[in-house]
Enzyme design. Structure first.
Site, PDB file in Angstrom:
ATOM      1  NE  ARG A   8       4.829   0.874  -1.412  1.00  9.31           N
ATOM      2  CZ  ARG A   8       5.338   0.983  -0.192  1.00  9.31           C
ATOM      3  NH1 ARG A   8       5.365   2.179   0.397  1.00  9.31           N
ATOM      4  NH2 ARG A   8       5.823  -0.071   0.436  1.00  9.31           N
TER       5      ARG A   8
ATOM      6  CE  LYS B 104       1.974  -1.388  -0.897  1.00  9.92           C
ATOM      7  NZ  LYS B 104       2.252  -2.800  -1.264  1.00  9.92           N
TER       8      LYS B 104
ATOM      9  CG  HIS C 110       6.291  -0.374  -8.463  1.00 15.25           C
ATOM     10  ND1 HIS C 110       5.802   0.454  -7.473  1.00 15.25           N
ATOM     11  CD2 HIS C 110       6.637  -1.531  -7.845  1.00 15.25           C
ATOM     12  CE1 HIS C 110       5.830  -0.187  -6.314  1.00 15.25           C
ATOM     13  NE2 HIS C 110       6.339  -1.386  -6.503  1.00 15.25           N
TER      14      HIS C 110
ATOM     15  NE  ARG D 122       8.415   0.620  -3.771  1.00 13.47           N
ATOM     16  CZ  ARG D 122       8.616   1.063  -2.536  1.00 13.47           C
ATOM     17  NH1 ARG D 122       9.020   2.302  -2.335  1.00 13.47           N
ATOM     18  NH2 ARG D 122       8.413   0.267  -1.494  1.00 13.47           N
TER      19      ARG D 122
ATOM     20  CG  HIS E 218      10.068  -3.081   1.411  1.00 17.13           C
ATOM     21  ND1 HIS E 218      11.117  -3.504   0.620  1.00 17.13           N
ATOM     22  CD2 HIS E 218       9.107  -2.672   0.554  1.00 17.13           C
ATOM     23  CE1 HIS E 218      10.813  -3.356  -0.657  1.00 17.13           C
ATOM     24  NE2 HIS E 218       9.590  -2.858  -0.718  1.00 17.13           N
TER      25      HIS E 218
ATOM     26  CE1 TYR F 266      13.761  -4.043  -6.115  1.00 14.97           C
ATOM     27  CE2 TYR F 266      13.360  -4.120  -3.755  1.00 14.97           C
ATOM     28  CZ  TYR F 266      12.951  -3.772  -5.025  1.00 14.97           C
ATOM     29  OH  TYR F 266      11.737  -3.165  -5.208  1.00 14.97           O
TER      30      TYR F 266
END
Length: 326
Positions: free
Chosen positions: A175, A199, A269, A272, A295, A304
């Site tokens: 990210r 995150k 992004h 990514r 994730h 995806y």
């Protein structure tokens, strides 16, 4: 500040209550600075609504929540007409409304912890039947990716830095905040991996191949020492020897995307998404991609698979001789 029953609504995010909430988001929930900023900004929208409606925090119930969502959808923002320049009211997009509702629930859950409510009075988006269609992530093809990576000038000081940055973004699938926060000790050339903070301050290792290793080594040997002013562990530096900002990184990517002749809208992004899509096209296990992307849920990564199926269908309809429709 007065008690919630009949209390005046906090006029700004620097009120005592919101300051405590900010501390709670950073401390107990461990959210990143960017996420905290988004939560507080979304909360400002609610305070504006309370002020306009003449209501208080203690008035929250299902009806008030619906009223707030309706306000967000119709007249929450004040903009200017592109031609006349006159002020006009404008609503938020549905995806923004859902995010603001999530922020509001979080705030009231905090108030429950503070003993101000027995339970959270804000209904969930599901119970309010607020739905949002998630757009499929966009990515670029392999030839376009090569053009982008080769766009920087390898003989130029900043070109060497930018090539290394583009390589890391694409090869590692990180990210914007993650590449911005990278430090020298995070890079392990022997293992070809980089430690990143994702995150919620969760750390993970991402991997890179020889082309990225070469670009990073060239940057660290030739360009970074010339950019360095005072000692710093920051990996990517600006012209003043300080950590390259997120905005500057975005600007670099957009600039080289334009130079490579790519479509508008390519940003960090996008790389990514491109990393994940190319991994999936190469038959990588979805759980491996999930781990590399950081994730927390496989559901997030599964989007995806929809991209590749959509691309496969488009390719079939465009190129297979028996796919033509009457």
């Amino acid at each position: 500040m007065a008690t919630l029953s009949g209390a005046a609504v906090p006029s700004s995010p620097v009120s005592e209550l919101v300051e405590k909430y900010e501390t709670y988001l950073r401390g107990q929930r461990g959210l990143s600075d960017n996420t905290v900023r988004v939560y507080l900004t979304d909360l400002e929208s609610f305070f504006r609504y309370l002020s306009n409606a003449g209501q208080t925090l203690s008035d929250m119930n299902r009806r008030m929540a619906r009223s707030y969502l309706a306000w967000l959808a119709t007249e929450a923002r004040e903009t200017r007409h592109p031609y006349s320049g006159r002020k006009q009211k404008e609503g938020y997009a549905r995806v923004s409304i859902v995010r603001k509702l999530t922020a509001l629930r979080s705030f009231y859950q905090f108030l429950v912890q503070q003993g101000m409510f027995k339970h959270c009075p804000v209904p969930s988006g599901r119970s309010l039947q607020v739905k949002v269609e998630k757009p499929l992530p966009s990515f670029i093809g392999k030839q376009e990716t090569v053009r982008l990576l080769e766009a920087p000038d390898d003989e130029d000081l900043y070109g060497i830095r930018d090539r290394a940055m583009l390589e890391v973004l694409y090869s590692c699938g990180v990210r914007l905040a993650e590449i911005n926060g990278m430090n020298l000790p995070d890079v392990r050339f022997e293992q070809r991996q980089i430690l990143v903070e994702g995150k919620g301050s969760k750390e993970r290792w991402v991997l890179f191949g020889q082309p990225t290793a070469d670009a990073l080594q060239k940057y660290m040997d030739e360009a970074r020492p010339q950019l360095l002013d005072k000692p710093t562990e920051a990996l990517f530096l600006n012209r003043y020897g300080k950590r390259l900002s997120r905005r500057s990184i975005e600007k670099v990517v957009k600039g080289y995307a334009a130079r490579a002749g790519l479509r508008d809208g390519v940003h960090t992004h996008t790389l990514r998404h491109t990393f994940a899509s190319h991994m999936l096209e190469g038959d990588a296990d979805l759980r491996v991609i999930q781990e590399l992307l950081g994730h927390s849920s496989p559901t997030t990564t599964q989007i995806y698979t929809h991209i590749t199926k959509q691309e496969a269908r488009a390719a079939y309809l465009n190129f297979h001789p028996r796919a033509a429709r009457e």
